[in-house]
Every structure is written in C-alpha cells, then in structure tokens.
Design a protein around this motif. Structure first.
Motif, PDB file in Angstrom:
ATOM      1  N   VAL A   4      33.250   4.820  88.292  1.00 27.72           N
ATOM      2  CA  VAL A   4      34.089   4.344  87.198  1.00 27.72           C
ATOM      3  C   VAL A   4      35.347   5.187  87.149  1.00 27.72           C
ATOM      4  CG1 VAL A   4      34.270   3.974  84.712  1.00 27.72           C
ATOM      5  CG2 VAL A   4      32.099   3.526  85.886  1.00 27.72           C
ATOM      6  N   GLN A   5      36.499   4.533  87.215  1.00 25.31           N
ATOM      7  CA  GLN A   5      37.797   5.201  87.133  1.00 25.31           C
ATOM      8  C   GLN A   5      38.691   4.420  86.172  1.00 25.31           C
ATOM      9  OE1 GLN A   5      39.429   5.393  91.098  1.00 25.31           O
ATOM     10  NE2 GLN A   5      38.039   7.000  91.769  1.00 25.31           N
ATOM     11  N   ASP A   6      39.261   5.117  85.201  1.00 26.54           N
ATOM     12  CA  ASP A   6      40.205   4.497  84.262  1.00 26.54           C
ATOM     13  C   ASP A   6      39.644   3.218  83.638  1.00 26.54           C
ATOM     14  OD1 ASP A   6      42.122   6.496  84.838  1.00 26.54           O
ATOM     15  OD2 ASP A   6      42.796   5.361  86.599  1.00 26.54           O
ATOM     16  N   GLY A   7      38.370   3.268  83.265  1.00 26.42           N
ATOM     17  CA  GLY A   7      37.755   2.159  82.555  1.00 26.42           C
ATOM     18  C   GLY A   7      37.346   0.985  83.417  1.00 26.42           C
ATOM     19  N   ALA A   8      37.344   1.177  84.750  1.00 26.45           N
ATOM     20  CA  ALA A   8      36.974   0.088  85.650  1.00 26.45           C
ATOM     21  C   ALA A   8      35.960   0.565  86.680  1.00 26.45           C
ATOM     22  CB  ALA A   8      38.211  -0.469  86.356  1.00 26.45           C
ATOM     23  N   ILE A   9      35.078  -0.341  87.101  1.00 23.94           N
ATOM     24  CA  ILE A   9      34.170  -0.075  88.202  1.00 23.94           C
ATOM     25  C   ILE A   9      34.961  -0.219  89.494  1.00 23.94           C
ATOM     26  CG2 ILE A   9      32.110  -0.866  89.444  1.00 23.94           C
ATOM     27  CD1 ILE A   9      31.107  -2.021  86.771  1.00 23.94           C
ATOM     28  N   CYS A  10      34.836   0.768  90.383  1.00 23.51           N
ATOM     29  CA  CYS A  10      35.557   0.752  91.650  1.00 23.51           C
ATOM     30  C   CYS A  10      34.565   0.810  92.803  1.00 23.51           C
ATOM     31  CB  CYS A  10      36.515   1.939  91.742  1.00 23.51           C
ATOM     32  SG  CYS A  10      37.668   2.056  90.353  1.00 23.51           S
ATOM     33  N   GLY A  11      34.650  -0.150  93.715  1.00 23.18           N
ATOM     34  CA  GLY A  11      33.787  -0.183  94.881  1.00 23.18           C
ATOM     35  C   GLY A  11      34.590   0.081  96.142  1.00 23.18           C
ATOM     36  N   SER A  12      34.053   0.930  97.036  1.00 24.55           N
ATOM     37  CA  SER A  12      34.732   1.238  98.293  1.00 24.55           C
ATOM     38  C   SER A  12      33.699   1.695  99.315  1.00 24.55           C
ATOM     39  CB  SER A  12      35.792   2.332  98.083  1.00 24.55           C
ATOM     40  OG  SER A  12      35.193   3.524  97.607  1.00 24.55           O
ATOM     41  N   GLY A  13      34.131   1.805 100.559  1.00 24.08           N
ATOM     42  CA  GLY A  13      33.251   2.295 101.609  1.00 24.08           C
ATOM     43  C   GLY A  13      32.457   1.198 102.294  1.00 24.08           C
ATOM     44  N   PRO A  14      31.352   1.572 102.959  1.00 27.57           N
ATOM     45  CA  PRO A  14      30.532   0.596 103.698  1.00 27.57           C
ATOM     46  C   PRO A  14      29.895  -0.439 102.788  1.00 27.57           C
ATOM     47  CG  PRO A  14      30.014   2.859 104.349  1.00 27.57           C
ATOM     48  CD  PRO A  14      30.869   2.950 103.133  1.00 27.57           C
ATOM     49  N   ALA A  15      29.264  -1.420 103.421  1.00 26.02           N
ATOM     50  CA  ALA A  15      28.702  -2.566 102.705  1.00 26.02           C
ATOM     51  C   ALA A  15      27.590  -2.174 101.746  1.00 26.02           C
ATOM     52  CB  ALA A  15      28.180  -3.584 103.710  1.00 26.02           C
ATOM     53  N   SER A  16      27.618  -2.783 100.569  1.00 25.64           N
ATOM     54  CA  SER A  16      26.550  -2.605  99.575  1.00 25.64           C
ATOM     55  C   SER A  16      26.732  -3.626  98.468  1.00 25.64           C
ATOM     56  CB  SER A  16      26.548  -1.184  98.990  1.00 25.64           C
ATOM     57  OG  SER A  16      27.675  -0.995  98.156  1.00 25.64           O
ATOM     58  N   MET A  17      25.807  -3.596  97.525  1.00 25.47           N
ATOM     59  CA  MET A  17      25.878  -4.451  96.338  1.00 25.47           C
ATOM     60  C   MET A  17      25.685  -3.568  95.108  1.00 25.47           C
ATOM     61  SD  MET A  17      26.077  -7.708  97.482  1.00 25.47           S
ATOM     62  CE  MET A  17      25.217  -8.902  96.465  1.00 25.47           C
ATOM     63  N   LEU A  18      26.363  -3.904  94.021  1.00 24.30           N
ATOM     64  CA  LEU A  18      26.145  -3.254  92.736  1.00 24.30           C
ATOM     65  C   LEU A  18      25.522  -4.305  91.821  1.00 24.30           C
ATOM     66  CD1 LEU A  18      26.602  -0.582  91.142  1.00 24.30           C
ATOM     67  CD2 LEU A  18      28.617  -1.693  90.155  1.00 24.30           C
ATOM     68  N   VAL A  19      24.265  -4.088  91.442  1.00 26.06           N
ATOM     69  CA  VAL A  19      23.468  -5.100  90.753  1.00 26.06           C
ATOM     70  C   VAL A  19      23.296  -4.734  89.288  1.00 26.06           C
ATOM     71  CG1 VAL A  19      21.311  -6.394  90.773  1.00 26.06           C
ATOM     72  CG2 VAL A  19      22.222  -5.474  92.908  1.00 26.06           C
TER      73      VAL A  19
ATOM     74  N   ASP B 232      25.772   2.779  83.693  1.00 22.84           N
ATOM     75  CA  ASP B 232      24.498   2.494  83.029  1.00 22.84           C
ATOM     76  C   ASP B 232      24.249   0.980  83.048  1.00 22.84           C
ATOM     77  OD1 ASP B 232      24.273   5.159  82.497  1.00 22.84           O
ATOM     78  OD2 ASP B 232      24.747   5.010  80.353  1.00 22.84           O
ATOM     79  N   GLY B 233      23.045   0.578  83.481  1.00 20.75           N
ATOM     80  CA  GLY B 233      22.729  -0.833  83.571  1.00 20.75           C
ATOM     81  C   GLY B 233      23.093  -1.456  84.902  1.00 20.75           C
ATOM     82  N   TRP B 234      23.557  -0.633  85.851  1.00 19.74           N
ATOM     83  CA  TRP B 234      23.925  -1.114  87.183  1.00 19.74           C
ATOM     84  C   TRP B 234      23.254  -0.248  88.249  1.00 19.74           C
ATOM     85  CZ3 TRP B 234      27.010  -5.468  87.779  1.00 19.74           C
ATOM     86  CH2 TRP B 234      27.610  -5.941  86.604  1.00 19.74           C
ATOM     87  N   GLU B 235      22.935  -0.843  89.391  1.00 13.34           N
ATOM     88  CA  GLU B 235      22.248  -0.121  90.460  1.00 13.34           C
ATOM     89  C   GLU B 235      22.836  -0.504  91.818  1.00 13.34           C
ATOM     90  OE1 GLU B 235      17.728   0.413  92.334  1.00 13.34           O
ATOM     91  OE2 GLU B 235      18.114  -1.087  90.776  1.00 13.34           O
ATOM     92  N   LYS B 236      23.121   0.505  92.637  1.00 17.62           N
ATOM     93  CA  LYS B 236      23.623   0.251  93.992  1.00 17.62           C
ATOM     94  C   LYS B 236      22.472  -0.125  94.909  1.00 17.62           C
ATOM     95  CE  LYS B 236      24.878   3.651  96.786  1.00 17.62           C
ATOM     96  NZ  LYS B 236      25.679   4.741  97.392  1.00 17.62           N
ATOM     97  N   VAL B 237      22.695  -1.159  95.737  1.00 19.25           N
ATOM     98  CA  VAL B 237      21.716  -1.582  96.739  1.00 19.25           C
ATOM     99  C   VAL B 237      22.469  -1.709  98.064  1.00 19.25           C
ATOM    100  CG1 VAL B 237      20.148  -3.406  97.474  1.00 19.25           C
ATOM    101  CG2 VAL B 237      20.334  -2.843  95.041  1.00 19.25           C
ATOM    102  N   GLY B 238      22.055  -0.945  99.076  1.00 15.44           N
ATOM    103  CA  GLY B 238      22.737  -1.012 100.362  1.00 15.44           C
ATOM    104  C   GLY B 238      22.993   0.358 100.930  1.00 15.44           C
ATOM    105  N   GLN B 239      24.013   0.474 101.744  1.00 14.91           N
ATOM    106  CA  GLN B 239      24.283   1.717 102.469  1.00 14.91           C
ATOM    107  C   GLN B 239      24.589   2.867 101.511  1.00 14.91           C
ATOM    108  OE1 GLN B 239      26.577   1.579 106.111  1.00 14.91           O
ATOM    109  NE2 GLN B 239      26.612  -0.669 106.057  1.00 14.91           N
TER     110      GLN B 239
END
Length: 209
Positions: free
Chosen positions: A55-70, A41-48
């Motif tokens: 969210v896993q175990d209380g943390a934001i996790c980024g993986s895969g192709p290029a993108s931004m989390l805004v 909540d309050g975040w938006e993916k921009v990109g592929q």
C-alpha cells in the motif's frame, strides 16, 4: 430592525447547514468497502513469492513476477463491484470475480486491465468471452471499473448477466449461457515484471439471488 439582507444571510446559512446535514443515499450506504486505504487486511497474495503487493499513498500497488491478490471476504454470487484502477504504459493486469480462494490466471471471470500491453485485448474486455480492442483508458491514468453480475433467466434459459462499465459508460452486457463460474472471490492480477497496477476504493454491493 432586520433588513432583507439579514434575512437573506440567515436563510443562506440555514440552507448551507441543511446541505451539510443531508445523509448519504441508501445506495451509497449499500456499498461495502473491501480496502481500508491503509493496509492489505482482508487480502492475500497467491503466486510467486517475489511478487510484491503493498500500500502506497492510499492505493494497493502490484509489481514484480506473476501473482494474484485475493480478497478473503466472500464468496459472492450476485453483486455490483467497482474499483478505481491505474495501469502503467505497457502493463497488464486483471480484475477477477467469481474466482477461487487460491486462483491461477484461468480461474474465474477476468475483466481485463490493459491500455498498451502487447496483448491487444484491452480494458473493458471479459477475457476469453467478450473482447474490446480499442484503447478506452490512457496508461498511468486513474479510471473507474464497475461490474454488475447476476444470475438470471432469458427466454427460458438460465444464464449469468455481466454488465461492464468504464468511467460511468456502460460498454455492454454479456450473457453467459454456459454459467462458466457460479460464485467466488474477487482478486487482482499481477501479470508480469513489466507491469505495475494501482488500485484504490474497492467496493461491493451484494444483490439478492
């Protein structure tokens, strides 16, 4: 009849209660959380589209192709900003500030997140402006990234001050006389499929203009 021992026990108990009852400092209260530890909540993916932010175990996790989390909150101009971050071995990411609501990789300032990626510009760098080539943080290790950003005047010239702090150690203060980015949002970068970034405890403290 009370002995000195009973007075000591009572006194110790009172001190413990007082310690528990001490309120948070004004500075602690001034930090505003941007991540609730449970959802995006309050975040938006921009990109592929195939890029994954979860969210896993209380943390934001980024993986895969290029993108931004805004972060959709903002824009912000002058502030202190901090987050706890972990990057995998060979991974690459970035902590963006004063970026646009729909950014690409070159929009906004980027505090590099990179311990062992083939790109030699490491954590602690402001990408393209001030570079650190020493490995300050081991991969797969949580660390605290903190920035203080504010517009100011130095010797009659307008500029933006960017103070960079890693795990409580102030690395440098970069003076951007070009005033490259005026204000904007916060974001995190998912650089490539081999990178995995984890983020927790994201907070901002707005500063007066």
């Amino acid at each position: 009849m009370r002995t000195w021992k009973s007075h000591f026990v009572v006194g110790a108990a009172v001190l413990m209660l007082l310690a528990v009852a001490v309120p948070a400092t004004a500075e602690d209260a001034a930090w505003i959380p941007l991540f609730d530890g449970k959802s995006l909540d309050g975040w938006e993916k921009v990109g592929q589209e195939a890029s994954l932010w979860e969210v896993q175990d209380g943390a934001i996790c980024g993986s895969g192709p290029a993108s931004m989390l805004v972060c959709t909150k903002g824009p912000y101009k002058n502030f202190r900003y901090r987050a706890e971050i972990k990057i995998n071995d060979g991974g690459n990411s970035g902590l963006y500030f004063r970026t646009t609501a729909k950014p690409g990789f070159t929009d906004g300032y980027e505090a590099q997140i990179d311990s062992t990626h083939r790109d030699p510009i490491r954590t602690g760098s402001i990408y393209g402006l001030c570079h650190v080539y020493k490995e300050l943080v081991k991969p797969d290790t949580w660390f605290t990234y903190e920035l203080e950003v504010r517009d100011d005047v130095w010797r009659g010239r307008k500029m933006t001050r960017i103070k960079v702090i890693v795990d409580g150690n102030e690395l440098y203060e970069y003076l951007d006389f070009a005033l490259t980015f005026k204000q904007g949002h916060f974001a995190f970068q998912q650089h490539d499929p081999g990178s995995r970034v984890n983020i927790r405890k994201v907070e901002v403290m707005p500063l007066a203009d």
